[in-house]
Design a protein around this motif. Structure first.
Motif, PDB file in Angstrom:
ATOM      1  N   GLY A  40    -128.114 -26.614 -13.172  1.00 15.00           N
ATOM      2  CA  GLY A  40    -129.292 -25.830 -13.550  1.00 15.00           C
ATOM      3  C   GLY A  40    -129.439 -24.562 -12.746  1.00 15.00           C
ATOM      4  O   GLY A  40    -129.825 -23.516 -13.285  1.00 15.00           O
ATOM      5  N   GLY A  41    -129.129 -24.617 -11.451  1.00 13.72           N
ATOM      6  CA  GLY A  41    -129.194 -23.420 -10.621  1.00 13.72           C
ATOM      7  C   GLY A  41    -128.182 -22.373 -11.049  1.00 13.72           C
ATOM      8  O   GLY A  41    -128.491 -21.174 -11.105  1.00 13.72           O
ATOM      9  N   LEU A  42    -126.958 -22.822 -11.365  1.00 19.01           N
ATOM     10  CA  LEU A  42    -125.932 -21.885 -11.839  1.00 19.01           C
ATOM     11  C   LEU A  42    -126.326 -21.249 -13.167  1.00 19.01           C
ATOM     12  O   LEU A  42    -126.172 -20.042 -13.363  1.00 19.01           O
ATOM     13  CB  LEU A  42    -124.593 -22.615 -11.993  1.00 19.01           C
ATOM     14  N   ALA A  43    -126.834 -22.076 -14.087  1.00 23.54           N
ATOM     15  CA  ALA A  43    -127.212 -21.559 -15.405  1.00 23.54           C
ATOM     16  C   ALA A  43    -128.346 -20.546 -15.297  1.00 23.54           C
ATOM     17  O   ALA A  43    -128.294 -19.460 -15.902  1.00 23.54           O
ATOM     18  CB  ALA A  43    -127.617 -22.716 -16.316  1.00 23.54           C
ATOM     19  N   LEU A  44    -129.369 -20.883 -14.525  1.00 22.44           N
ATOM     20  CA  LEU A  44    -130.495 -19.967 -14.379  1.00 22.44           C
ATOM     21  C   LEU A  44    -130.075 -18.702 -13.652  1.00 22.44           C
ATOM     22  O   LEU A  44    -130.482 -17.588 -14.034  1.00 22.44           O
ATOM     23  CB  LEU A  44    -131.631 -20.662 -13.635  1.00 22.44           C
ATOM     24  N   GLY A  45    -129.267 -18.835 -12.604  1.00 19.64           N
ATOM     25  CA  GLY A  45    -128.796 -17.651 -11.887  1.00 19.64           C
ATOM     26  C   GLY A  45    -128.027 -16.707 -12.793  1.00 19.64           C
ATOM     27  O   GLY A  45    -128.196 -15.483 -12.734  1.00 19.64           O
ATOM     28  N   ARG A  73    -127.992 -11.640 -15.996  1.00 18.80           N
ATOM     29  CA  ARG A  73    -127.741 -10.953 -17.265  1.00 18.80           C
ATOM     30  C   ARG A  73    -128.979 -10.219 -17.773  1.00 18.80           C
ATOM     31  O   ARG A  73    -128.874  -9.120 -18.313  1.00 18.80           O
ATOM     32  CB  ARG A  73    -127.285 -11.951 -18.330  1.00 18.80           C
ATOM     33  N   SER A  74    -130.142 -10.839 -17.629  1.00 20.47           N
ATOM     34  CA  SER A  74    -131.355 -10.274 -18.229  1.00 20.47           C
ATOM     35  C   SER A  74    -132.231  -9.514 -17.244  1.00 20.47           C
ATOM     36  O   SER A  74    -132.952  -8.594 -17.629  1.00 20.47           O
ATOM     37  CB  SER A  74    -132.190 -11.383 -18.871  1.00 20.47           C
ATOM     38  N   GLY A  75    -132.206  -9.924 -15.972  1.00 22.70           N
ATOM     39  CA  GLY A  75    -133.070  -9.301 -14.975  1.00 22.70           C
ATOM     40  C   GLY A  75    -134.496  -9.819 -14.990  1.00 22.70           C
ATOM     41  O   GLY A  75    -135.308  -9.446 -14.150  1.00 22.70           O
ATOM     42  N   ASN A  76    -134.827 -10.712 -15.927  1.00 21.45           N
ATOM     43  CA  ASN A  76    -136.192 -11.236 -16.029  1.00 21.45           C
ATOM     44  C   ASN A  76    -136.316 -12.523 -15.238  1.00 21.45           C
ATOM     45  O   ASN A  76    -136.500 -13.608 -15.792  1.00 21.45           O
ATOM     46  CB  ASN A  76    -136.552 -11.476 -17.503  1.00 21.45           C
ATOM     47  N   SER A  77    -136.194 -12.438 -13.932  1.00 25.23           N
ATOM     48  CA  SER A  77    -136.171 -13.643 -13.101  1.00 25.23           C
ATOM     49  C   SER A  77    -137.497 -14.379 -13.132  1.00 25.23           C
ATOM     50  O   SER A  77    -137.530 -15.614 -13.206  1.00 25.23           O
ATOM     51  CB  SER A  77    -135.804 -13.267 -11.665  1.00 25.23           C
ATOM     52  N   ARG A  78    -138.599 -13.654 -13.098  1.00 26.23           N
ATOM     53  CA  ARG A  78    -139.914 -14.293 -13.057  1.00 26.23           C
ATOM     54  C   ARG A  78    -140.164 -15.143 -14.304  1.00 26.23           C
ATOM     55  O   ARG A  78    -140.553 -16.315 -14.202  1.00 26.23           O
ATOM     56  CB  ARG A  78    -140.996 -13.217 -12.918  1.00 26.23           C
ATOM     57  N   GLY A  79    -139.908 -14.581 -15.461  1.00 27.51           N
ATOM     58  CA  GLY A  79    -140.129 -15.314 -16.702  1.00 27.51           C
ATOM     59  C   GLY A  79    -139.199 -16.497 -16.866  1.00 27.51           C
ATOM     60  O   GLY A  79    -139.600 -17.561 -17.348  1.00 27.51           O
ATOM     61  N   LEU A  80    -137.942 -16.356 -16.454  1.00 30.55           N
ATOM     62  CA  LEU A  80    -136.982 -17.445 -16.596  1.00 30.55           C
ATOM     63  C   LEU A  80    -137.278 -18.579 -15.630  1.00 30.55           C
ATOM     64  O   LEU A  80    -137.148 -19.758 -15.980  1.00 30.55           O
ATOM     65  CB  LEU A  80    -135.565 -16.913 -16.382  1.00 30.55           C
ATOM     66  N   LEU A 127    -145.700 -16.313 -12.477  1.00 30.22           N
ATOM     67  CA  LEU A 127    -145.877 -15.158 -13.365  1.00 30.22           C
ATOM     68  C   LEU A 127    -146.857 -14.137 -12.781  1.00 30.22           C
ATOM     69  O   LEU A 127    -146.881 -12.981 -13.222  1.00 30.22           O
ATOM     70  CB  LEU A 127    -146.367 -15.621 -14.736  1.00 30.22           C
ATOM     71  N   LEU A 128    -147.648 -14.557 -11.806  1.00 32.51           N
ATOM     72  CA  LEU A 128    -148.579 -13.629 -11.163  1.00 32.51           C
ATOM     73  C   LEU A 128    -147.883 -12.712 -10.170  1.00 32.51           C
ATOM     74  O   LEU A 128    -148.431 -11.682  -9.782  1.00 32.51           O
ATOM     75  CB  LEU A 128    -149.679 -14.414 -10.440  1.00 32.51           C
ATOM     76  N   ALA A 129    -146.679 -13.090  -9.731  1.00 25.90           N
ATOM     77  CA  ALA A 129    -145.928 -12.247  -8.794  1.00 25.90           C
ATOM     78  C   ALA A 129    -145.407 -11.010  -9.524  1.00 25.90           C
ATOM     79  O   ALA A 129    -145.209 -11.023 -10.738  1.00 25.90           O
ATOM     80  CB  ALA A 129    -144.761 -13.030  -8.194  1.00 25.90           C
ATOM     81  N   ARG A 130    -145.184  -9.965  -8.775  1.00 25.62           N
ATOM     82  CA  ARG A 130    -144.622  -8.745  -9.363  1.00 25.62           C
ATOM     83  C   ARG A 130    -143.136  -8.941  -9.615  1.00 25.62           C
ATOM     84  O   ARG A 130    -142.422  -9.510  -8.795  1.00 25.62           O
ATOM     85  CB  ARG A 130    -144.845  -7.553  -8.432  1.00 25.62           C
ATOM     86  N   GLN A 131    -142.688  -8.478 -10.765  1.00 24.13           N
ATOM     87  CA  GLN A 131    -141.279  -8.607 -11.118  1.00 24.13           C
ATOM     88  C   GLN A 131    -140.438  -7.662 -10.263  1.00 24.13           C
ATOM     89  O   GLN A 131    -140.687  -6.455 -10.249  1.00 24.13           O
ATOM     90  CB  GLN A 131    -141.068  -8.267 -12.600  1.00 24.13           C
ATOM     91  N   PRO A 132    -139.455  -8.165  -9.513  1.00 28.77           N
ATOM     92  CA  PRO A 132    -138.612  -7.268  -8.710  1.00 28.77           C
ATOM     93  C   PRO A 132    -137.832  -6.310  -9.600  1.00 28.77           C
ATOM     94  O   PRO A 132    -137.413  -6.667 -10.705  1.00 28.77           O
ATOM     95  CB  PRO A 132    -137.657  -8.223  -7.979  1.00 28.77           C
ATOM     96  N   ALA A 133    -137.650  -5.088  -9.121  1.00 29.31           N
ATOM     97  CA  ALA A 133    -136.822  -4.132  -9.851  1.00 29.31           C
ATOM     98  C   ALA A 133    -135.364  -4.563  -9.741  1.00 29.31           C
ATOM     99  O   ALA A 133    -134.894  -4.941  -8.678  1.00 29.31           O
ATOM    100  CB  ALA A 133    -136.997  -2.733  -9.267  1.00 29.31           C
ATOM    101  N   SER A 134    -134.647  -4.530 -10.855  1.00 28.84           N
ATOM    102  CA  SER A 134    -133.243  -4.947 -10.848  1.00 28.84           C
ATOM    103  C   SER A 134    -132.444  -4.022 -11.739  1.00 28.84           C
ATOM    104  O   SER A 134    -132.928  -3.556 -12.767  1.00 28.84           O
ATOM    105  CB  SER A 134    -133.092  -6.388 -11.329  1.00 28.84           C
ATOM    106  N   ALA A 135    -131.214  -3.770 -11.334  1.00 27.83           N
ATOM    107  CA  ALA A 135    -130.345  -2.912 -12.120  1.00 27.83           C
ATOM    108  C   ALA A 135    -129.768  -3.687 -13.282  1.00 27.83           C
ATOM    109  O   ALA A 135    -129.445  -4.863 -13.154  1.00 27.83           O
ATOM    110  CB  ALA A 135    -129.212  -2.388 -11.243  1.00 27.83           C
ATOM    111  N   PRO A 136    -129.646  -3.063 -14.481  1.00 30.46           N
ATOM    112  CA  PRO A 136    -129.019  -3.751 -15.597  1.00 30.46           C
ATOM    113  C   PRO A 136    -127.563  -4.054 -15.304  1.00 30.46           C
ATOM    114  O   PRO A 136    -126.941  -3.421 -14.459  1.00 30.46           O
ATOM    115  CB  PRO A 136    -129.164  -2.749 -16.759  1.00 30.46           C
ATOM    116  N   ILE A 137    -127.011  -5.011 -16.031  1.00 31.41           N
ATOM    117  CA  ILE A 137    -125.658  -5.459 -15.764  1.00 31.41           C
ATOM    118  C   ILE A 137    -124.635  -4.344 -15.921  1.00 31.41           C
ATOM    119  O   ILE A 137    -123.643  -4.279 -15.203  1.00 31.41           O
ATOM    120  CB  ILE A 137    -125.312  -6.663 -16.665  1.00 31.41           C
TER     121      ILE A 137
END
Length: 212
Positions: free
Chosen positions: A62-67, A72-79, A185-195
């Motif tokens: 599960g950790g590998l899949a989520l990572g 790929r998406s950069g949407n860590s908070r939502g995932l 979801l209340l945390a701010r989404q970190p800025a991330s570069a697209p793949i």
């Protein structure tokens, strides 16, 4: 510590602390009692202890899949929130169903989603702060989470003793996992570069290396 509680980080800090607390509350509460509970539900002695191993194996997957999905998406908070929500629902399914295949599936899903999300939360925490305080931020996240890890087995055991049933334990853990997903979801989404940008940067570094 003072930086973590500055106005620009305060909401993120408290959201991470609360979700980490609830996450390890669920993980250690379930892990500590799952063999005993499964024996009460009719599983064999050997199989009951196998459920604990199953949780840990599935947490790795599960950790590998989520990572991978976060990269790929950069949407860590939502995932992360989605992972905890699915994990909570898996635990809640044990409240209404007591069938061998459901026991296996739900426990595997709890390890895959709840523990898997905790692995990625550590990276989310580091990415949410500036470089100078990232180690402090992750250390505090794990420190607060450890309080949940201590209380998880205690509260789960107390609920079983008081109600003479594992149902309240499953309810508390399932609801806590879902709550952790909502809080993060209340945390701010970190800025991330697209793949594509990451791949381009890697290519530039490779070109810039001197020829041997």
């Amino acid at each position: 510590m003072a930086v973590l509680l500055q106005s620009k980080y305060r909401r993120t800090t408290f959201a991470i602390w609360a979700s980490a607390f609830l996450s390890l509350f669920c993980i250690f509460g379930l892990s500590a009692w799952i063999p005993t509970v499964m024996m009460q539900r009719g599983e064999t002695f050997a199989a009951s202890f196998g459920f604990g191993a199953l949780m840990q194996i599935m947490s790795f997957v599960g950790g590998l899949a989520l990572g991978h999905l976060v990269d790929r998406s950069g949407n860590s908070r939502g995932l992360i929130a989605t992972w905890w929500a699915f994990g909570g629902l898996a635990v809640l399914s044990l409240v209404v169903l007591n069938v061998h295949i459901v026991n296996i599936t739900s426990v595997a899903a709890a390890g895959f989603f709840i523990i898997g999300a905790q692995f990625v939360l550590n990276n989310f925490t580091a990415a949410s702060y500036e470089t100078g305080v990232r180690a402090t931020a992750v250390g505090m996240e794990l420190g607060v989470a450890r309080v949940g890890a201590i209380l998880g087995p205690f509260v789960a055991g107390a609920l079983q003793q008081y109600y003479q049933s594992p149902t309240p334990m499953f309810l508390s853990i399932g609801v806590s996992a879902i709550a952790a997903g909502m809080i993060i979801l209340l945390a701010r989404q970190p800025a991330s570069a697209p793949i594509s940008s990451l791949e381009e940067a890697a290519g530039l570094r490779k070109v810039a290396q001197p020829a041997s």
